[in-house]
Write an enzyme that holds these catalytic residues in place. Structure first.
Site, short mmCIF file in Angstrom:
data_model
loop_
_atom_site.label_atom_id
_atom_site.label_comp_id
_atom_site.label_asym_id
_atom_site.label_seq_id
_atom_site.Cartn_x
_atom_site.Cartn_y
_atom_site.Cartn_z
CG ASP A 78 -2.00 -1.05 1.16
OD1 ASP A 78 -2.09 -1.74 0.12
OD2 ASP A 78 -2.76 -1.17 2.14
CG ASP A 91 -12.79 -1.58 -0.54
OD1 ASP A 91 -12.35 -2.72 -0.77
OD2 ASP A 91 -12.27 -0.54 -0.99
#
EC number: 5.3.1.16
Length: 249
Positions: A10, A132
């Site tokens: 990330d 998500d």
């Protein structure tokens, strides 16, 4: 095929970080050199990399392109799936041309479904839909906004569009090392024909064993983040676990 492990890189301000529950204020920096981190994962034997441009996810446009390009250059031949701020056909095509194997469309899948569906059809097998969810409801814009659509309803929109996979993240568990939400992930996998990749909360080899046991029910892989960086999951042991599992028909 057994469970595919996707180590996560990330990116925030050019560095490798992990967030807690998607909160950019709760970022732990693990490396200032994303390319070196990618080489470590490649050397450990992982067969994929999962890369997310966190700044891009919030801004709605790519923000860590140079770091992504460095990762691609450092690990030739290792497939990369990339998400974060990719909101146009041009952006998708640009990353695929640069060597990204699979582009992840997240917020765009909900907010601009015509684009997302068109991308899936234009590049079949090269687009993953990132869903998500918090409390089963889809979240967008780097998890800042919660919608009124369920994860299952959104996933079913892409069943016949050529999507390579659904990446399902339980936000409440992401970065918290509380264990994967197997029940919700399995329920989604059973409800759609597209393979599902689990994400969020993976904390131990036990989580991987639980997911490996149900790979025949539509769960294709799992993304591992903080547990790798904190040393809670040893790469060699994780890869040995999934390779030793019997193939599911």
């Amino acid at each position: 095929m057994g469970l595919t492990l996707y180590p996560a890189i990330d990116l925030k301000a050019g560095q490798v970080v992990r967030l807690k529950r998607g909160d950019m204020r709760e970022a732990t920096v693990y490396s200032a050199d994303p390319a070196a981190q990618a080489r470590l994962f490649a050397g450990a034997g992982f067969r994929w990399l999962h890369v997310v441009d966190l700044d891009g996810a919030f801004a709605g446009r790519p923000a860590n392109a140079s770091a992504v390009q460095a990762i691609l250059a450092a690990t030739p031949g290792l497939p990369v799936q990339l998400g974060g701020g990719i909101r146009s056909m041009g952006a998708v095509e640009g990353w695929l041309d640069q060597g990204v194997k699979r582009v992840i469309l997240g917020s765009a899948a909900l907010k601009d479904p015509q684009f997302a569906l068109a991308a899936c059809r234009a590049w079949p097998g090269q687009i993953a839909v990132g869903i998500d969810a918090r409390g089963g409801m889809v979240a967008t814009e780097g998890w800042a906004d919660i919608s009124t659509m369920t994860a299952g309803d959104l996933a079913r929109r892409f069943e016949d569009a050529g999507a390579a996979a659904i990446i399902y993240t339980d936000i409440d568990r992401d970065g918290m090392l509380g264990g994967v939400n197997l029940e919700a992930t399995l329920a989604l996998a059973r409800s759609v024909r597209v393979p599902v990749i689990a994400s969020g909360g993976v904390a131990s080899l036990n989580d991987l064993a639980s997911l490996t046991a149900v790979t025949g029910e539509g769960i294709e892989g799992v993304i591992i983040g903080r547990a790798l960086y904190d040393g809670r999951i040893d790469p060699a042991k994780a890869l040995a676990l999934v390779s030793a599992a019997p193939a599911k028909g």
